[in-house]
Design an enzyme around this catalytic site. Structure first.
Site, PDB file in Angstrom:
ATOM      1  N   HIS A   7       0.859  -1.185   0.000  1.00 41.63           N
ATOM      2  CA  HIS A   7       0.000   0.000   0.000  1.00 41.63           C
ATOM      3  C   HIS A   7       0.890   1.228   0.000  1.00 41.63           C
ATOM      4  O   HIS A   7       2.100   1.133   0.246  1.00 41.63           O
ATOM      5  CB  HIS A   7      -0.948   0.022   1.205  1.00 41.63           C
ATOM      6  CG  HIS A   7      -0.235   0.042   2.529  1.00 41.63           C
ATOM      7  ND1 HIS A   7       0.394   1.161   3.028  1.00 41.63           N
ATOM      8  CD2 HIS A   7      -0.043  -0.933   3.452  1.00 41.63           C
ATOM      9  CE1 HIS A   7       0.934   0.886   4.200  1.00 41.63           C
ATOM     10  NE2 HIS A   7       0.680  -0.381   4.491  1.00 41.63           N
ATOM     11  N   SER A  25       3.173  -4.942   7.484  1.00 40.88           N
ATOM     12  CA  SER A  25       2.722  -4.606   6.136  1.00 40.88           C
ATOM     13  C   SER A  25       3.841  -4.831   5.134  1.00 40.88           C
ATOM     14  O   SER A  25       4.935  -4.288   5.279  1.00 40.88           O
ATOM     15  CB  SER A  25       2.281  -3.145   6.101  1.00 40.88           C
ATOM     16  OG  SER A  25       1.892  -2.768   4.817  1.00 40.88           O
ATOM     17  N   ASP A  36      -0.975 -19.676  13.044  1.00 42.32           N
ATOM     18  CA  ASP A  36       0.277 -20.093  13.669  1.00 42.32           C
ATOM     19  C   ASP A  36       0.292 -19.702  15.146  1.00 42.32           C
ATOM     20  O   ASP A  36       0.193 -18.518  15.492  1.00 42.32           O
ATOM     21  CB  ASP A  36       1.457 -19.445  12.935  1.00 42.32           C
ATOM     22  CG  ASP A  36       2.775 -20.071  13.293  1.00 42.32           C
ATOM     23  OD1 ASP A  36       3.270 -19.817  14.407  1.00 42.32           O
ATOM     24  OD2 ASP A  36       3.300 -20.831  12.465  1.00 42.32           O
TER      25      ASP A  36
END
Length: 336
Positions: A158, A298, A283
């Site tokens: 992004h 991110s 996990d």
């Protein structure tokens, strides 16, 4: 209403080819997934107007910028024909006006405009037009991939936007810095967590050349992060399946590990919010360490069936075990 609701649910973790061409490119490309955090430092092209403030003059509060038609999210690129690339240069040009009208060249939604403002002197004798501006940003993110032949990389999935205006920071120059994770603020419902990164300005790894809605892109000049890693095939969007997958992340110190996730939803190519898929962290080690997906992750690469399929981009605020990812195909298209 729908857009407002989506904004509350999503938190961004501090951008064409035809479908046929894109799929062919993805099928024939191999990239190295990285998953290591980096410090990201960017300087803006011009200065981004974050807020308009009143100037406290002897005659009362006024805001010359607002009177001139300036708005939050505008980018001031020059004053009276002189380029401005920092808050200091902005204020210098305002001071040199000595109260005479100044011509502001701005960018608004990608279009050039010209405005005229009349600086006013404040109670301290300084000429101002009443703007709070931003000329740079720094933060931590995760490297998604690198092309071993060229050193070209992609990260974040992004764009880097101003937190107050939501405007994509217009990039003049930027650099990647070596980073380690010092600590983790665990995510919980309603309060997304974050990686606390440590980096210094004298350990440059590469350049930032593009800031787009689908990621940041540039060139790695230091091969240390990937010289011992292997490239994997890149998947096209139509190869992504519901079910088991992995993400590669650096959530402690200098260690990069693989963690299991489930792809629970795949979004159409024209999704209005740019989502490619929804992930659920399964996990146990990652859940215990971070609570799920946190800011700073991110850009973490997503792999399935031995192929690079995307990058983590957002966390679901009301459920930090879930988040969104962009398809790698879309990142590569943005990188050109």
């Amino acid at each position: 209403m729908q857009q407002s609701k989506a904004k509350r649910l999503l938190l961004s973790l501090m951008l064409a080819f035809s479908m046929l061409v894109s799929a062919q490119a993805a099928n024939s490309t191999s990239l190295i997934p990285i998953g290591h955090t980096v410090g990201i430092k960017m300087n803006a092209e011009g200065v981004l107007v974050v807020r308009l403030n009143d100037v406290q003059t002897p005659d009362g509060p006024v805001c010359p910028a607002r009177e001139a038609g300036l708005a939050e999210g505008d980018v001031i690129v020059s004053i009276n024909g002189t380029e401005v690339d920092s808050n200091d240069s902005l204020q210098k040009q305002i001071a040199l006006s000595a109260g005479q009208p100044v011509t502001l060249a701005i960018l608004r939604n990608g279009s050039s405009q010209s405005l005229t403002a009349v600086p006013r002197v404040d109670e301290k004798g300084v000429y101002r037009i009443g703007v709070l501006a931003r000329d740079s940003m720094a933060g931590i993110g995760t490297l998604t991939y690198v092309d071993p032949e060229t050193g070209a990389y992609g990260s974040l999935g992004h764009g880097i936007c101003d937190s107050e205006t939501g405007v994509l920071l217009p990039l003049r120059e930027g650099s990647l810095l070596y980073s380690v994770v010092g600590s983790v603020q665990r995510g919980k419902v309603g309060e997304p967590g974050a990686l606390q990164g440590e980096f210094t300005a004298d350990t440059s790894l590469g350049t930032v050349k593009e800031n787009t809605e689908s990621g940041i892109f540039g060139t790695l000049t230091d091969t240390a992060l990937y010289e011992s890693l292997e490239a994997v095939p890149v998947a096209s969007a139509d190869e992504i399946e519901l079910g088991d997958a992995e993400i590669i992340s650096n959530v402690e110190g200098d260690t990069v590990q693989r963690y299991s996730v489930q792809i629970v939803k795949i979004y159409p190519e024209d999704d209005e919010y740019g989502r490619g898929m929804m992930l659920r962290v399964t996990d146990r080690a990652l859940l215990e360490k971070t609570g799920g997906i946190v800011q700073g992750m991110s850009g973490s690469p997503v792999l399935q069936n031995g192929k690079l399929i995307g990058a983590v981009t957002h966390v679901l605020v009301n459920d930090p075990t879930c988040g969104y990812a962009i398809c790698i195909e879309k990142m590569l298209n943005a990188a050109g």
